[in-house]
Motif scaffolding. Structure first.
Motif, PDB file in Angstrom:
ATOM      1  N   MET B   1       0.840  -1.190   0.000  1.00  0.00           N
ATOM      2  CA  MET B   1       0.000   0.000   0.000  1.00  0.00           C
ATOM      3  C   MET B   1       0.869   1.231   0.000  1.00  0.00           C
ATOM      4  SD  MET B   1      -3.067  -0.693   2.635  1.00  0.00           S
ATOM      5  CE  MET B   1      -3.999   0.767   2.198  1.00  0.00           C
ATOM      6  N   LEU B  29      -0.929  -7.456   3.499  1.00  0.00           N
ATOM      7  CA  LEU B  29      -1.414  -7.719   2.140  1.00  0.00           C
ATOM      8  C   LEU B  29      -0.323  -8.333   1.267  1.00  0.00           C
ATOM      9  CD1 LEU B  29      -3.606  -4.543   1.415  1.00  0.00           C
ATOM     10  CD2 LEU B  29      -4.342  -6.801   2.200  1.00  0.00           C
ATOM     11  N   LYS B 104      -9.912 -18.391   1.288  1.00  0.00           N
ATOM     12  CA  LYS B 104     -10.903 -17.522   0.630  1.00  0.00           C
ATOM     13  C   LYS B 104     -11.376 -16.410   1.574  1.00  0.00           C
ATOM     14  CE  LYS B 104     -15.422 -17.734  -1.620  1.00  0.00           C
ATOM     15  NZ  LYS B 104     -15.541 -17.887  -3.073  1.00  0.00           N
ATOM     16  N   GLN B 107      -8.649 -13.757   1.803  1.00  0.00           N
ATOM     17  CA  GLN B 107      -8.508 -12.971   0.573  1.00  0.00           C
ATOM     18  C   GLN B 107      -9.641 -11.944   0.484  1.00  0.00           C
ATOM     19  OE1 GLN B 107      -5.932 -12.940  -1.341  1.00  0.00           O
ATOM     20  NE2 GLN B 107      -4.884 -14.863  -0.865  1.00  0.00           N
ATOM     21  N   GLN B 108     -10.852 -12.379   0.832  1.00  0.00           N
ATOM     22  CA  GLN B 108     -11.993 -11.444   0.796  1.00  0.00           C
ATOM     23  C   GLN B 108     -11.814 -10.332   1.825  1.00  0.00           C
ATOM     24  OE1 GLN B 108     -15.175 -14.304   1.348  1.00  0.00           O
ATOM     25  NE2 GLN B 108     -15.662 -14.301  -0.836  1.00  0.00           N
ATOM     26  N   PHE B 109     -11.350 -10.717   2.998  1.00  0.00           N
ATOM     27  CA  PHE B 109     -11.113  -9.729   4.049  1.00  0.00           C
ATOM     28  C   PHE B 109     -10.059  -8.709   3.601  1.00  0.00           C
ATOM     29  CE2 PHE B 109      -8.324  -8.616   7.674  1.00  0.00           C
ATOM     30  CZ  PHE B 109      -9.195  -7.778   8.345  1.00  0.00           C
ATOM     31  N   GLY B 110      -8.966  -9.200   3.036  1.00  0.00           N
ATOM     32  CA  GLY B 110      -7.866  -8.323   2.603  1.00  0.00           C
ATOM     33  C   GLY B 110      -8.314  -7.317   1.554  1.00  0.00           C
ATOM     34  N   GLY B 111      -9.107  -7.767   0.600  1.00  0.00           N
ATOM     35  CA  GLY B 111      -9.588  -6.878  -0.460  1.00  0.00           C
ATOM     36  C   GLY B 111     -10.467  -5.766   0.098  1.00  0.00           C
ATOM     37  N   ARG B 112     -11.366  -6.150   0.986  1.00  0.00           N
ATOM     38  CA  ARG B 112     -12.267  -5.144   1.550  1.00  0.00           C
ATOM     39  C   ARG B 112     -11.489  -4.155   2.420  1.00  0.00           C
ATOM     40  NH1 ARG B 112     -17.653  -5.962   5.287  1.00  0.00           N
ATOM     41  NH2 ARG B 112     -18.046  -3.743   5.545  1.00  0.00           N
ATOM     42  N   LEU B 114      -8.408  -3.220   2.146  1.00  0.00           N
ATOM     43  CA  LEU B 114      -7.634  -2.315   1.288  1.00  0.00           C
ATOM     44  C   LEU B 114      -8.479  -1.104   0.882  1.00  0.00           C
ATOM     45  CD1 LEU B 114      -5.186  -1.704  -0.660  1.00  0.00           C
ATOM     46  CD2 LEU B 114      -6.380  -3.118  -2.357  1.00  0.00           C
ATOM     47  N   SER B 115      -9.648  -1.363   0.311  1.00  0.00           N
ATOM     48  CA  SER B 115     -10.496  -0.253  -0.152  1.00  0.00           C
ATOM     49  C   SER B 115     -11.027   0.554   1.027  1.00  0.00           C
ATOM     50  CB  SER B 115     -11.683  -0.783  -0.968  1.00  0.00           C
ATOM     51  OG  SER B 115     -11.229  -1.424  -2.124  1.00  0.00           O
ATOM     52  N   TRP B 116     -11.442  -0.147   2.065  1.00  0.00           N
ATOM     53  CA  TRP B 116     -12.020   0.544   3.226  1.00  0.00           C
ATOM     54  C   TRP B 116     -11.013   1.529   3.826  1.00  0.00           C
ATOM     55  CZ3 TRP B 116     -11.006   1.522   8.299  1.00  0.00           C
ATOM     56  CH2 TRP B 116     -12.059   2.055   9.054  1.00  0.00           C
ATOM     57  N   ILE B 118      -8.248   2.957   2.592  1.00  0.00           N
ATOM     58  CA  ILE B 118      -7.902   4.116   1.758  1.00  0.00           C
ATOM     59  C   ILE B 118      -9.026   5.152   1.817  1.00  0.00           C
ATOM     60  CG2 ILE B 118      -7.521   4.898  -0.621  1.00  0.00           C
ATOM     61  CD1 ILE B 118      -5.955   2.310  -1.079  1.00  0.00           C
ATOM     62  N   ASN B 119     -10.258   4.683   1.668  1.00  0.00           N
ATOM     63  CA  ASN B 119     -11.383   5.634   1.718  1.00  0.00           C
ATOM     64  C   ASN B 119     -11.501   6.296   3.088  1.00  0.00           C
ATOM     65  OD1 ASN B 119     -13.952   6.839   0.705  1.00  0.00           O
ATOM     66  ND2 ASN B 119     -14.788   5.585   2.361  1.00  0.00           N
TER      67      ASN B 119
END
Ligand SMILES: [Fe+2]
Ligand SMILES: [Fe+2]
Lengths: 148, 142
Positions: B1, B29, B104, B107-112, B114-116, B118-119
């Motif tokens: 990041m 990540l 799985k 991976q789903q947790f990591g993706g969310r 990341l976006s959460w 930054i925002n």
């Protein structure tokens, strides 16, 4: 106001792309020839003064570039990580739209992002597809809403 | 990041924590996404996950303290956003452990996450700074 809901979604999408991805070169494009059957379709259910759903469609290259910008890491397939990151962005955009709707006295709630399904109901009062073009690819928003 | 200067609030203690947070989430990540089998990386994923989780809670707490110290009017709403995230992290962690470290889920947790993150830092946290500057109470807390 209700006829302008789609422009709120586009405005919120532009804002989030600028804020989170530093993408400011964003223009409208026609919905024609947009490959809707490939790539990621994320549906956000809406309830309240407006009811229905908004589907965010991201071609795979767009999703991969977005996650690359945010993470600084190379990503080569739209896997669980990428789907979840892009779903959260759809969730953030929709949440920002709720705030804008509330400022216009329309109270709504959103549901967690889920994979989009083909439209079975049809006949929405507000039904439109809007697309934008960015330096990392295109994004389309399919809006399907009824007033309460 | 990647840390960006536009994330700076101008509040030294919070800015230093945000940098540390980006570092720890970034390490998590990087480990999560490293191109080796899940069996090979699951132990390091779990280590970096724990290291990052502890800091998330600590940072949220300190940032809430700071908001109270400047009588930030958005404090309650901001705390709710923090609490929701902590609850989500705890729910996922429990599910992850009882699943026997299912990839799985992580991976789903990591993706969310990341976006959460930054925002949240680029948007919600910036509003604290905007208020502090407007009230002339920014900067003195470092
Ligand atoms: Fe923060
Ligand atoms: Fe915060």
């Amino acid at each position: 106001m209700r006829d302008n809901v789609h422009s709120l979604f586009l405005e919120a999408t532009r804002n989030v792309f600028q804020l989170m991805l530093d993408l400011s070169d964003i223009s409208d494009r026609s919905a024609e020839n947009f490959p809707s059957d490939e790539g990621l379709g994320i549906s956000i259910g809406i309830e309240g003064d407006l009811t229905g759903e908004v589907i965010y469609r991201f071609p795979n290259d767009t999703s991969l570039s977005m996650v690359n910008i945010m993470s600084g890491m190379e990503v080569d397939s739209v896997d669980d990580f990428v789907v979840s990151a892009i779903s959260e962005i759809a969730n953030i955009i929709s949440g920002n739209v709720l705030t804008m709707l509330a400022e216009n006295d329309l109270k709504c709630d959103i549901q967690p992002p889920v994979p989009s399904k083909p439209d079975e109901n049809g006949g929405y009062e507000l039904q439109t597809i809007k697309c934008i073009s960015t330096t990392v690819g295109d994004v389309c928003l399919e809006i399907r809403l009824n007033a309460a | 990041m990647l840390w960006k200067d536009k994330y700076e609030l101008g509040v030294p203690i919070i800015d230093a924590q945000h940098r540390e947070l980006f570092q720890r989430v970034g390490d998590f990540l990087k480990t999560l996404r490293s191109p080796v089998s899940w069996e090979e990386k699951v132990n390091s994923v779990n280590e970096t996950l724990e290291f990052m989780k502890g800091y998330v809670v600590e940072h949220f707490h300190d940032e809430e303290e700071y908001q109270r110290s400047i009588s930030y009017p958005g404090y309650e709403a901001h705390k709710e956003v923090h609490d929701d995230m902590v609850n989500y992290v705890q729910e996922v962690s429990q599910e992850y452990e009882s699943s026997g470290y299912n990839e799985k889920l992580m991976q789903q947790f990591g993706g969310r996450l990341l976006s959460w993150l930054i925002n949240h830092v680029a948007s919600d946290d910036q509003r604290i700074a905007a208020y502090a500057i407007e009230k002339g109470v920014a900067g003195g807390e470092g």
